[in-house]
Enzyme design. Structure first.
Site, PDB file in Angstrom:
ATOM      1  N   LYS A  45      49.420  58.277  88.245  1.00 32.24           N
ATOM      2  CA  LYS A  45      48.570  57.822  89.090  1.00 32.24           C
ATOM      3  C   LYS A  45      47.924  57.757  90.426  1.00 32.24           C
ATOM      4  O   LYS A  45      47.094  59.061  90.711  1.00 32.24           O
ATOM      5  CB  LYS A  45      50.076  56.331  90.047  1.00 32.24           C
ATOM      6  CG  LYS A  45      50.422  55.643  89.055  1.00 32.24           C
ATOM      7  CD  LYS A  45      51.832  54.760  89.150  1.00 32.24           C
ATOM      8  CE  LYS A  45      52.630  53.915  88.335  1.00 32.24           C
ATOM      9  NZ  LYS A  45      53.936  52.488  88.469  1.00 32.24           N
TER      10      LYS A  45
ATOM     11  N   ARG B 111      59.107  58.078  84.649  1.00 34.16           N
ATOM     12  CA  ARG B 111      58.373  57.689  83.687  1.00 34.16           C
ATOM     13  C   ARG B 111      57.246  57.997  83.648  1.00 34.16           C
ATOM     14  O   ARG B 111      56.385  58.270  84.395  1.00 34.16           O
ATOM     15  CB  ARG B 111      58.421  55.630  83.759  1.00 34.16           C
ATOM     16  CG  ARG B 111      57.691  55.079  82.485  1.00 34.16           C
ATOM     17  CD  ARG B 111      57.262  53.715  83.321  1.00 34.16           C
ATOM     18  NE  ARG B 111      56.994  52.786  82.774  1.00 34.16           N
ATOM     19  CZ  ARG B 111      55.757  52.760  82.557  1.00 34.16           C
ATOM     20  NH1 ARG B 111      55.624  53.074  83.365  1.00 34.16           N
ATOM     21  NH2 ARG B 111      55.185  52.183  81.602  1.00 34.16           N
TER      22      ARG B 111
HETATM   23  N1  PMM Z   1      54.231  51.598  85.955  1.00 29.03           N
HETATM   24  C1  PMM Z   1      53.171  51.113  84.860  1.00 29.03           C
HETATM   25  C2  PMM Z   1      54.505  49.861  84.228  1.00 29.03           C
HETATM   26  N2  PMM Z   1      55.392  50.213  83.657  1.00 29.03           N
HETATM   27  N3  PMM Z   1      57.223  50.140  85.210  1.00 29.03           N
HETATM   28  C3  PMM Z   1      58.377  50.552  85.970  1.00 29.03           C
HETATM   29  N4  PMM Z   1      59.085  50.013  85.919  1.00 29.03           N
HETATM   30  N5  PMM Z   1      57.841  51.362  86.796  1.00 29.03           N
HETATM   31  C4  PMM Z   1      56.135  51.791  86.858  1.00 29.03           C
HETATM   32  O1  PMM Z   1      56.017  52.273  88.563  1.00 29.03           O
HETATM   33  C5  PMM Z   1      55.465  51.369  85.712  1.00 29.03           C
HETATM   34  C6  PMM Z   1      56.660  50.009  85.004  1.00 29.03           C
HETATM   35  C7  PMM Z   1      51.849  51.249  85.106  1.00 29.03           C
HETATM   36  O2  PMM Z   1      51.552  52.832  84.795  1.00 29.03           O
HETATM   37  P1  PMM Z   1      50.702  53.151  82.546  1.00 29.03           P
HETATM   38  O3  PMM Z   1      49.449  52.012  83.128  1.00 29.03           O
HETATM   39  O4  PMM Z   1      51.261  54.335  83.036  1.00 29.03           O
HETATM   40  O5  PMM Z   1      52.395  52.513  81.656  1.00 29.03           O
END
Ligand code: PMM
Length: 289
Positions: free
Chosen positions: A227, A266
């Site tokens: 991020k 994640r």
């Molecule tokens: N961040 C993204 C998408 N889904 N879900 C959860 N639970 N927590 C997060 O911090 C989160 C998420 C956005 O990041 P990406 O585009 O790299 O998937």
């Protein structure tokens, strides 16, 4: 002395018996996610990527069909389903634990029917009034992320008196509403929503206060992977570190998260984070030692 993280009830066996922080690999079946947008848009490529994530140390995969990058516009439910369902079915049939990253109750229900075993709702129930009722009926673990508004609005929703207490209060009111609608509290996971309606420093303040989150007694998920706030912390000659060069920083957050009792991290590239959480476990006296 082992300090296994608090886990949600209702996990498949492979996740229920882990005595360390779990590593969730990300599959964004989208053309425009900030880090991997467009790479796994085709179902065959996304399925192959899911298998590769598992071979590379992931314990489960998180499949999303809607980009959440700042400023992103929403897509239709039909398009979201078209993107995610074939990928979920194929990976679940291979015995891989799958979570569905969606803000829509209908998508959550159809994803679980296709084999998903966790609902990951970045809106924490704020986007779809039916979400809690549907999740209660599905009986699967539910990840409730801190969220204040859709991606095209979130940069205007970053005012906090105290980001830590405000995020905790807002998350707990979501958790209470979910419980009131019938969601089993032992199946709820909380997530501070790093990068969502947060200024850069807010993300660090939340990570610094991670013990206050784990002390609430709910399993915690941390999504820091690649991020913007990590890129900003790694300035090279005044320029933020590019997205694809933020994995070591992500792994450092995974190690620190695991050492503070976080249930799941994640990430896009699992190997480094898996190694990091194994080291934390060995350090604490878990299985690996
Ligand atoms: N961040 C993204 C998408 N889904 N879900 C959860 N639970 N927590 C997060 O911090 C989160 C998420 C956005 O990041 P990406 O585009 O790299 O998937």
């Amino acid at each position: 002395m082992i300090h296994s993280p608090v886990r949600p009830d209702g996990l498949p066996l492979s996740l229920a018996r882990l005595d360390r922080c779990a590593v969730m690999g990300i599959i964004n079946v989208t053309p425009d996610s900030f880090s991997d947008g467009g790479r796994w848009l085709d179902a065959t490529t996304a399925i192959e990527h899911g298998l590769a994530l598992m071979a590379d140390g992931a314990d489960l995969v998180d499949i999303g069909g809607e980009s959440t990058r700042p400023g992103a516009q929403r897509i239709s439910q039909e398009e979201e389903l078209r993107r995610v369902l074939p990928v979920i079915s194929a990976l679940a049939q291979d015995g891989i634990p799958v979570s569905i990253d969606t803000m829509r109750a209908d998508v959550a229900a159809q994803a679980v029917e296709a084999g998903a075993c966790i609902v990951n709702d970045i809106s924490g129930g704020g986007a779809d009034p039916e979400m809690y009722r549907v999740v209660a009926g599905l009986g699967v673990p539910y990840i409730a992320m801190h969220w204040r508004g859709f991606s095209d609005q979130m940069e205007f929703l970053t005012d906090y008196d105290n980001v830590v207490t405000d995020v905790i209060d807002e998350l707990m009111s979501r958790v209470n509403a979910a419980q009131a609608a019938g969601v089993d509290p032992r199946r709820i996971v909380i997530d501070p929503g790093l990068g969502f309606a947060k200024k850069m420093h807010h993300n660090w303040e939340l990570l610094r206060a991670i013990d206050q989150l784990t002390e609430l007694g709910y399993p915690v998920l941390i999504g820091a992977a690649r991020k913007r706030f990590l890129g900003a912390a790694l300035q090279d000659h005044g320029e933020p570190r590019p997205v694809e060069q933020r994995d070591a920083a992500t792994d450092a957050v995974s190690a620190l998260s695991a050492s503070h009792g976080v249930w799941c991290v994640r990430v896009h590239t699992p190997r480094g984070s898996r190694d990091a959480v194994e080291v934390v476990n060995a350090w604490k006296g878990g299985d690996s030692s």
